[in-house]
Scaffold this motif. Structure first.
Motif, mmCIF file in Angstrom:
data_model
loop_
_atom_site.group_PDB
_atom_site.id
_atom_site.type_symbol
_atom_site.label_atom_id
_atom_site.label_comp_id
_atom_site.label_asym_id
_atom_site.label_seq_id
_atom_site.Cartn_x
_atom_site.Cartn_y
_atom_site.Cartn_z
ATOM 1 N N GLU A 287 0.972 -1.233 -0.101
ATOM 2 C CA GLU A 287 0.073 0.207 -0.455
ATOM 3 C C GLU A 287 1.011 2.011 0.031
ATOM 4 O O GLU A 287 0.256 2.272 -0.614
ATOM 5 N N TRP A 288 2.079 1.074 0.429
ATOM 6 C CA TRP A 288 2.610 2.370 0.273
ATOM 7 C C TRP A 288 3.209 2.923 -1.340
ATOM 8 O O TRP A 288 3.211 4.230 -1.520
ATOM 9 N N MET A 289 2.590 2.324 -1.889
ATOM 10 C CA MET A 289 2.883 2.205 -3.390
ATOM 11 C C MET A 289 2.233 3.611 -3.845
ATOM 12 O O MET A 289 2.093 4.364 -4.266
ATOM 13 N N ARG A 290 0.586 3.951 -2.874
ATOM 14 C CA ARG A 290 0.026 5.184 -2.978
ATOM 15 C C ARG A 290 0.858 6.447 -2.062
ATOM 16 O O ARG A 290 0.865 7.500 -3.397
ATOM 17 N N PHE A 291 1.677 6.540 -1.368
ATOM 18 C CA PHE A 291 2.925 7.060 -1.089
ATOM 19 C C PHE A 291 4.278 7.979 -2.248
ATOM 20 O O PHE A 291 4.030 8.879 -2.496
ATOM 21 N N SER B 192 -4.631 2.692 -8.527
ATOM 22 C CA SER B 192 -5.084 1.911 -9.879
ATOM 23 C C SER B 192 -3.935 0.218 -9.790
ATOM 24 O O SER B 192 -5.156 -0.464 -9.667
ATOM 25 N N LEU B 193 -2.589 0.397 -9.532
ATOM 26 C CA LEU B 193 -2.018 -0.745 -9.358
ATOM 27 C C LEU B 193 -2.279 -1.192 -8.053
ATOM 28 O O LEU B 193 -2.157 -2.598 -7.724
ATOM 29 N N PHE B 194 -2.512 -0.680 -7.014
ATOM 30 C CA PHE B 194 -2.616 -1.112 -5.948
ATOM 31 C C PHE B 194 -3.680 -1.638 -5.898
ATOM 32 O O PHE B 194 -3.866 -2.960 -5.032
ATOM 33 N N ALA B 195 -5.073 -1.247 -5.915
ATOM 34 C CA ALA B 195 -6.067 -1.816 -6.591
ATOM 35 C C ALA B 195 -5.759 -3.194 -6.902
ATOM 36 O O ALA B 195 -7.172 -4.016 -6.806
#
Length: 377
Positions: free
Chosen positions: A196-200, A213-216
């Motif tokens: 989920e850190w990819m959102r940061f 989108s990638l994390f979803a």
């Protein structure tokens, strides 16, 4: 002239960083908190003029590791800001220490925003190797001892590195005045928490929509696979990894891998360990607790794929394990397979492997991605 610029660059950056000290509490009203469903050490609050990202100290959870104030470059710098490190986004010329994060940045379609890397020999992404050969990406040396002069010449707008406990600061690097982004995602205790850190990172590189989108997709696939494992009638016991020297480091139940073994519905031999980190054990203790495990998965780094003969030659005691005797050992050669580079932000891919290994009746379309049964010789 180059020497003069090298001296002037840190001074200018330090002068710029002084503007961030607004003297206002990091906790300010009027912001919208971005919901983080899995990450425990990251909080992000969006305000009209900036985003406040707070990293909890994973080694002392009552303290803050770092606070970042992310201000878009196309906006005027607010007169009053909370306390923290100012970062103008999106980053355009970043220095990235880790192959894990370089790979994610490429997936965010932001690879051109990497200006330099450390530990080039571990960067197996073609765009990094080609960029260094063509001069569009600077090799800044080893992460343990980076080339400060090259970093000064690079003029990075941020440095992304992985922090560690009691590091006593970053030495000369910290004195450059360049924002240091402490990538503490690896300290999360769940696979989806780290991913989920990819959102940061998406915010840092102006790729929020792409990151969300990638994390979803990762989350949806992970949850779907987990549900599939839950209805399996198979129940195999599991042992993981190899000893290092005289010590076998065992993942506790509250680690990323411990939780993933549980999500794969494997009977992990050390699920009783409630620690959140690795527990050192002797070979005999591991054998006593897990010698009769049905499945054994190992990771190694060798020019050639490991065989049963190689494993026994490495340590004769390994041949005593049930999984060795019954030829149920699955290996991943990280010298040629991008296990460490991919799985932190794609834990669903690793879960897919574990489920197929632990539940043979579940065979997915793409088969095993990282692991394969060891050959005899």
């Amino acid at each position: 002239m180059k020497y003069f610029v090298a001296l002037l660059f840190p001074v200018l950056l330090l002068m710029a960083s002084c503007r961030r000290a607004g003297g206002v509490s990091a906790s300010m009203p009027g912001g919208d908190t971005l919901a983080m469903h899995y990450a425990e050490n990251l909080t992000m609050v969006v305000y009209p003029d900036y985003t406040l990202a707070t990293l909890r100290n994973p080694w002392d959870t009552l303290k803050t590791l770092h606070t970042y104030i992310l201000v878009p470059k196309d906006k005027k710098l607010p007169r009053t800001l909370p306390k923290g490190t100012l970062v103008r986004i999106p980053l355009a010329n970043s220095l990235v220490y880790s192959a894990v994060h370089a790979g994610l940045i490429e997936e965010l379609d932001a690879e051109k925003q990497i200006g330099g890397v450390c530990d080039l020999k571990y960067m197996r992404r073609p765009f990094v190797q080609e960029g260094c050969q063509q001069g569009t990406i600077v090799d800044c040396g080893a992460s343990a001892n980076p080339d400060i002069e090259r970093i000064i010449d690079l003029h990075p707008d941020a440095i992304l590195l992985s922090p560690y406990q009691d590091n006593n600061g970053y030495g000369r690097l910290a004195k450059l005045g360049v924002p240091i982004i402490e990538c503490a995602d690896y300290m999360e205790t769940s696979a989806l928490g780290r991913a989920e850190w990819m959102r940061f990172y998406g915010l840092l590189y102006g790729a929020s929509a792409r990151a969300d989108s990638l994390f979803a997709g990762v989350e949806d696939n992970y949850k779907r696979l987990k549900s599939r494992a839950l209805v399996s009638s198979t129940s195999y016991s599991l042992l993981a990894d190899l000893k290092y020297g005289s010590v076998w480091y065992i993942s506790g139940a509250h680690t990323t891998m411990g939780r993933m073994y549980e999500d794969a519905c494997g009977r992990y031999a050390f699920a009783y360990l409630k620690q959140g980190g690795a527990v050192p054990m002797s070979f005999e203790t591991v054998y006593d607790k897990a010698g009769e495990s049905d499945i054994w998965i190992v990771k190694y780094n060798r020019p050639q794929d490991m065989t049963y003969a190689d494993l026994e030659a490495e340590y004769a005691g390994y041949a005593r394990f049930k999984a060795f005797r019954e030829r149920k050992i699955y290996g991943c050669n990280t010298a040629r397979i991008s296990y460490y580079e991919e799985t932190p932000f794609h834990p669903d891919r690793l879960l897919a492997d574990l489920i197929q290994i632990l539940h043979p009746e579940i065979q997915l379309k793409d088969g095993l991605r990282y692991f394969s049964l060891l050959e005899e010789k």
